[in-house]
Design a protein around this motif. Structure first.
Motif, short mmCIF file in Angstrom:
data_model
loop_
_atom_site.label_atom_id
_atom_site.label_comp_id
_atom_site.label_asym_id
_atom_site.label_seq_id
_atom_site.Cartn_x
_atom_site.Cartn_y
_atom_site.Cartn_z
N ASP A 39 42.83 40.26 41.78
CA ASP A 39 41.45 39.79 41.65
C ASP A 39 41.33 38.92 40.40
O ASP A 39 42.34 38.51 39.84
CB ASP A 39 40.45 40.96 41.66
CG ASP A 39 40.53 41.83 40.41
OD1 ASP A 39 41.28 41.48 39.47
OD2 ASP A 39 39.85 42.87 40.37
N TYR A 40 40.11 38.61 39.99
CA TYR A 40 39.89 37.63 38.92
C TYR A 40 39.44 38.29 37.62
O TYR A 40 38.80 37.64 36.79
CB TYR A 40 38.90 36.58 39.39
CG TYR A 40 39.46 35.75 40.53
CD1 TYR A 40 40.14 34.56 40.29
CD2 TYR A 40 39.36 36.20 41.85
CE1 TYR A 40 40.69 33.83 41.33
CE2 TYR A 40 39.91 35.47 42.90
CZ TYR A 40 40.58 34.30 42.63
OH TYR A 40 41.13 33.58 43.66
N THR A 95 34.29 28.97 30.99
CA THR A 95 33.60 29.79 31.99
C THR A 95 34.43 31.01 32.34
O THR A 95 35.61 30.89 32.70
CB THR A 95 33.36 28.98 33.28
OG1 THR A 95 32.57 27.82 32.97
CG2 THR A 95 32.64 29.82 34.32
N LEU A 97 35.02 34.43 34.72
CA LEU A 97 34.77 34.84 36.09
C LEU A 97 34.63 36.36 36.21
O LEU A 97 35.17 37.12 35.41
CB LEU A 97 35.91 34.37 37.00
CG LEU A 97 36.24 32.88 37.01
CD1 LEU A 97 37.31 32.59 38.06
CD2 LEU A 97 35.00 32.03 37.24
N LYS A 98 33.93 36.76 37.26
CA LYS A 98 33.87 38.16 37.65
C LYS A 98 35.10 38.47 38.50
O LYS A 98 35.77 37.57 39.00
CB LYS A 98 32.60 38.43 38.45
CG LYS A 98 31.31 38.19 37.69
CD LYS A 98 30.11 38.44 38.59
CE LYS A 98 28.80 38.18 37.84
NZ LYS A 98 27.62 38.39 38.72
N ASN A 100 35.32 39.18 41.47
CA ASN A 100 35.21 38.59 42.81
C ASN A 100 35.23 37.06 42.79
O ASN A 100 34.97 36.41 43.80
CB ASN A 100 33.94 39.08 43.50
CG ASN A 100 32.66 38.61 42.81
OD1 ASN A 100 32.70 37.87 41.83
ND2 ASN A 100 31.52 39.06 43.32
N ALA A 101 35.52 36.48 41.62
CA ALA A 101 35.65 35.02 41.42
C ALA A 101 34.34 34.29 41.21
O ALA A 101 34.34 33.08 40.96
CB ALA A 101 36.43 34.34 42.54
N SER A 102 33.20 34.96 41.28
CA SER A 102 31.95 34.29 40.96
C SER A 102 31.85 34.14 39.43
O SER A 102 32.51 34.84 38.67
CB SER A 102 30.76 35.09 41.48
OG SER A 102 30.70 36.37 40.88
N ASN A 103 31.02 33.20 38.99
CA ASN A 103 30.90 32.93 37.56
C ASN A 103 30.14 34.05 36.86
O ASN A 103 29.05 34.43 37.27
CB ASN A 103 30.19 31.61 37.32
CG ASN A 103 31.05 30.41 37.71
OD1 ASN A 103 32.22 30.56 38.04
ND2 ASN A 103 30.46 29.22 37.66
N LYS A 164 39.96 29.07 41.77
CA LYS A 164 39.61 30.40 42.29
C LYS A 164 40.55 30.75 43.45
O LYS A 164 40.14 31.08 44.56
CB LYS A 164 38.13 30.46 42.71
CG LYS A 164 37.20 30.17 41.53
CD LYS A 164 35.73 30.26 41.90
CE LYS A 164 34.86 30.01 40.67
NZ LYS A 164 33.42 30.07 40.98
#
Length: 283
Positions: A39-40, A95, A97-98, A100-103, A164
């Protein structure tokens, strides 16, 4: 090098050639919700590259946080051979990331702790917030830098915050010397394909161990066209000086050397005995 192509072309046109105290609370290691490297967690994105929020094994939550990327992702352009940046001011926006790859949000660099394209290809930024503050504000936890390079066959993931996208494969070997344009890197990590066919924009992605979740290197380049030792076409040099070209091969660079220069207060001292990082060229 794995910059976004348009950024690389622009850079070339501009004549850049290539590619705490004892009372401090210990920071918790990242606890990804998925398997390591899947994951991220701790992943970051720059305007032209990928990056990651990282910590030393000994880092405290009250330490200013660090972000790792490639030296060739430097906002001022590619660094000439022999150039080493130490404690250089920076205001770069990064930036995070979370998982789940969202910012998750942005942080801002305050300085470059160490940056070079000589021997290895990395920049370590210090940002203007602590690990604790970032955890509180953005709920982002860092990845831990491994204290040694990876063994052949070790499972790994290249996690790109720019695209991502996650690439998974294993370590094929450690290359004694990798040459690209005017640059030379030592003990480069070669990926066993298929699985890690990295592209422009993946530069600066952490190479994450899929067994420990630690950062075992930083992704930086690959041979795109089969050319010999040119920009975007690195060549391998063995201990005997023999040159090999492997079209489609991808590589990362060592990060554990940071520990060899680390003081007890977690600062980088290039004059420390046993320090393996490149030092500024003498004039």
């Amino acid at each position: 090098m794995k910059l976004v192509r348009s950024v690389l072309v622009s850079a070339l046109a501009c004549s850049a050639v290539l590619l705490g105290g004892s009372q401090a609370r210990a920071i918790e290691a990242a606890e990804p919700s998925a398997a390591p490297g899947a994951d991220y967690t701790g992943i970051a994105a720059l305007s032209n590259c990928s990056a990651s929020l990282v910590r030393y094994a000994e880092s405290a939550g009250t330490d200013k946080a660090m972000v790792l990327t490639n030296g060739h992702c430097y906002e001022g352009g590619f660094l000439n051979p022999g150039v080493v940046l130490v404690n250089r001011a920076s205001t770069r926006s990064i930036t995070l990331l979370k998982p789940n790859a969202s910012n998750a949000g942005t942080v801002r660099a305050s300085r470059i702790l160490y940056g070079t394209m000589t021997k290895t290809d990395m920049i370590v930024y210090e940002v203007n917030e602590t690990y604790d503050a970032i955890k509180t504000r953005l709920n982002v936890t860092p990845l831990t830098l491994a204290k040694q390079g990876p063994a052949n066959g070790a499972g790994m993931a290249v996690v790109s915050g720019y695209w991502k996208r996650i690439y998974t494969c294993s370590v094929q070997s450690t290359i004694p010397e990798l040459r690209e344009g005017d640059w030379t890197w030592k003990s480069s990590i070669k990926y066993l394909q298929p699985g890690c066919e990295t592209i422009g924009g993946t530069s600066g992605s952490p190479v994450v161990s899929t067994s420990t979740g630690e950062v075992i290197g930083v992704n930086n380049t690959g041979n795109e066209d089969g050319a010999r030792c040119t920009v975007n076409n690195p060549c391998e040099v063995d201990a005997a000086g023999n040159v090999t070209v492997d079209q489609g091969a991808a590589y990362g660079q060592q990060t554990w050397w940071l520990y060899t220069c680390l003081t007890t207060s977690r600062t980088i001292d290039l004059n420390k005995s046993g320090c393996q990082l490149a030092k500024p060229a003498r004039r």
